[in-house]
Enzyme design. Structure first.
Site, mmCIF file in Angstrom:
data_model
loop_
_atom_site.group_PDB
_atom_site.id
_atom_site.type_symbol
_atom_site.label_atom_id
_atom_site.label_comp_id
_atom_site.label_asym_id
_atom_site.label_seq_id
_atom_site.Cartn_x
_atom_site.Cartn_y
_atom_site.Cartn_z
ATOM 1 C CG HIS A 48 -1.899 1.092 1.277
ATOM 2 N ND1 HIS A 48 -1.560 2.377 1.652
ATOM 3 C CD2 HIS A 48 -3.218 1.123 0.976
ATOM 4 C CE1 HIS A 48 -2.634 3.136 1.595
ATOM 5 N NE2 HIS A 48 -3.652 2.409 1.182
ATOM 6 C CG ASP A 86 -0.925 6.062 2.922
ATOM 7 O OD1 ASP A 86 -0.403 6.967 2.247
ATOM 8 O OD2 ASP A 86 -2.153 5.995 3.137
ATOM 9 C CE LYS A 87 1.109 0.762 7.578
ATOM 10 N NZ LYS A 87 1.903 1.295 8.682
ATOM 11 C CD GLU A 130 7.489 12.825 8.792
ATOM 12 O OE1 GLU A 130 6.696 11.993 8.292
ATOM 13 O OE2 GLU A 130 7.522 13.089 9.997
ATOM 14 C CD GLU A 189 12.901 18.190 10.542
ATOM 15 O OE1 GLU A 189 12.521 18.769 9.497
ATOM 16 O OE2 GLU A 189 12.179 17.423 11.193
ATOM 17 C CE LYS A 202 -6.836 0.865 1.082
ATOM 18 N NZ LYS A 202 -7.831 1.968 1.095
ATOM 19 C CG PHE A 251 -6.772 -3.272 -6.910
ATOM 20 C CD1 PHE A 251 -5.944 -2.235 -7.302
ATOM 21 C CD2 PHE A 251 -6.816 -3.581 -5.551
ATOM 22 C CE1 PHE A 251 -5.182 -1.523 -6.391
ATOM 23 C CE2 PHE A 251 -6.060 -2.881 -4.620
ATOM 24 C CZ PHE A 251 -5.233 -1.850 -5.055
ATOM 25 C CG ASP A 274 -4.596 5.977 -4.575
ATOM 26 O OD1 ASP A 274 -5.247 6.992 -4.865
ATOM 27 O OD2 ASP A 274 -5.073 4.822 -4.610
ATOM 28 C CB ALA A 275 0.235 10.493 -3.515
ATOM 29 N NE ARG A 293 -2.123 9.338 3.154
ATOM 30 C CZ ARG A 293 -1.934 9.923 1.955
ATOM 31 N NH1 ARG A 293 -2.093 11.233 1.832
ATOM 32 N NH2 ARG A 293 -1.558 9.203 0.922
ATOM 33 C CE LYS A 294 -4.187 3.403 4.888
ATOM 34 N NZ LYS A 294 -4.271 4.797 4.421
ATOM 35 C CE LYS A 317 6.619 11.116 14.359
ATOM 36 N NZ LYS A 317 5.351 11.398 15.078
ATOM 37 C CE LYS A 337 12.394 12.842 16.706
ATOM 38 N NZ LYS A 337 13.869 12.818 16.647
ATOM 39 C CG ASP A 396 4.151 11.429 18.521
ATOM 40 O OD1 ASP A 396 3.344 11.675 19.431
ATOM 41 O OD2 ASP A 396 4.417 12.236 17.614
#
Length: 424
Positions: free
Chosen positions: A17, A19-20, A45, A58, A182, A258, A266-267, A272-273, A293, A297, A299
């Site tokens: 995917h 995003d992945k 990123e 960074e 998916k 598909f 898709d970008a 985003r997941k 990260k 961090k 998060d």
């Protein structure tokens, strides 16, 4: 409590995917820096689109990493090469980098926490147990007794289906599959407990023809039959506490076709997941992503710690469900708040469990990093650790060993609760 009857749905996505793809690239870069220089500060990123991958962020480190090579190798390992890439190719896509060093203002608060500065401690030469959190924010951890790994059943099954979908592609069982895909699982709950499987959905990228067949209607029939046999039935017969029934709805490629997928379709973007990465929406989420990260961090590191706390509470038998919220201030070591919610399933009060948590878990960032060896894990695993987490979930993993999934404190906290409450 009032019995609850409802449907709950969670989704997962394969490593192909878009995003992945970005999450894995960002974490592969992190793995490389931590392997070569464990003190590296990384915030990488990634975005991918047709014919291009962009890495920005960074990074402060005393080592050199060939980022374009890491990007291309990651994309290649996912499967985007040549005709199998469906238009996106690891060897020919452009790789662009735009990297700065970590802000000196942020670094100052992380290197020497507010507590250390107030106490005039000397942390100029090495990081201490009082390094500050790398940012403010809230993190949630969750566990429940619906599965052996103490995860909600919908996301557990969705991950297993997505992982199996990739397995049958990479093992050559279904060689016509392409990397993007998916899964989604809807579970029917009765009296708040998983009762049956209502719907199973899989969408998978595929070649435009299969064994010389180009008629799309016939192609989709082949895919439906193969995925039912090799993916869906396999997972529900071998890895699910609840089987399929005659009433379960099975949906495969409901869009009808598909072929175009991945970054060509898709970008993609790192982070985003975040619901796929955690509990499939069954628990609250603080909003912070994990991939790319370094462990300062919170998060990332505090979300792992919160899962560890919640899982040990459930494993101890003190609750059937448990959610932990942690909150941090940038540059401050101690959490500004810790919240425990067992949703009425606790054998003792949430306040009593909170006291047990405070006595047994050190939730300062440096303590979390040290306990889980978050800086050393890439080197200990051949240079590849965080990238493995970047697909199929960061919590509840059973295919790889992750320290926050241990339940090594369960017996101890159960004993402490027993000594103070006869009802356990």
């Amino acid at each position: 409590m009032t019995p609850r009857n409802f449907l709950f749905t969670s989704e997962s996505v394969t490593e192909g995917h878009p995003d992945k793809v970005c999450d894995q690239i960002s974490d592969a870069i992190l793995d490389e820096f931590l392997t070569k220089y464990p003190q590296s500060r990384v915030a990488a990123e990634t975005t991918v689109t047709t014919g291009m991958a962009l890495v920005c962020g960074e990074i402060t480190s005393d080592c050199y990493v060939d980022i374009p090579s890491v990007v291309r190798n990651t994309i290649k390992n996912i499967g985007y090469t040549g005709s199998h890439g469906g238009g996106f190719d690891a060897d020919t896509c452009a790789v662009i980098t735009s990297i700065d060093e970590q802000s000196c203002d942020i670094a100052g608060g992380v290197n020497k926490s507010l507590e250390a500065r107030n106490n005039n401690a000397d942390t100029s030469t090495s990081e201490t147990a009082n390094i500050g959190a790398g940012d403010q924010g809230i993190m949630f951890g969750y566990a429940c007794n619906e599965t052996p790994e103490l995860m909600p059943l919908p996301i557990s099954l969705a991950h297993k289906l997505a992982y199996r979908l990739t397995q049958v592609r990479k093992q050559g069982i279904l060689p016509y599959l392409r990397p993007d895909g998916k899964s989604q699982v809807t579970v029917r709950y009765v009296d708040g407990k998983p009762h049956s499987i209502d719907t199973v959905l899989i969408s998978t990228q595929h070649d435009p023809s299969i064994n010389g067949i180009s008629d799309n209607v016939k192609i989709q029939e082949i895919i439906r039959n193969d995925l039912k046999k090799y993916v869906i039935d396999y997972v529900f017969e071998n890895e699910s506490p609840i089987g399929l029934s005659s009433d379960t709805k099975i949906l495969v490629n409901p869009s009808g076709r598909f072929v175009v997928g991945g970054p060509q379709g898709d970008a993609g973007l790192t982070g985003r997941k975040i619901i796929v990465d955690t509990y499939g929406g069954y628990s609250r989420h603080g909003g912070g992503a994990f991939s790319g990260k370094d462990p300062t961090k919170v998060d990332r590191s505090a979300a792992y710690a919160a899962r560890y706390v919640a899982k040990n509470i459930v494993a101890s038998g003190l609750a059937e469900r448990c959610e932990i919220e942690l909150a941090y201030a940038i540059g401050v070591a101690e959490p500004v708040s810790i919240m425990v919610d067992t949703f009425g399933t606790g054998k003792i009060s949430d306040d009593e469990i909170s006291e047990i948590v405070s006595k047994n878990f050190d939730l300062r960032p440096a303590a979390i990093i040290s306990q889980f060896d978050l800086r050393g894990l890439p080197a200990k695993n051949g240079g590849k650790f965080y990238q493995l987490l970047a697909a199929y979930g960061h919590m509840g993993r059973t295919d790889i060993v992750v320290p926050w999934e241990q339940t090594d404190k369960a017996e101890s906290i159960k004993s402490q609760a027993l000594s103070g409450c006869a009802c356990v």
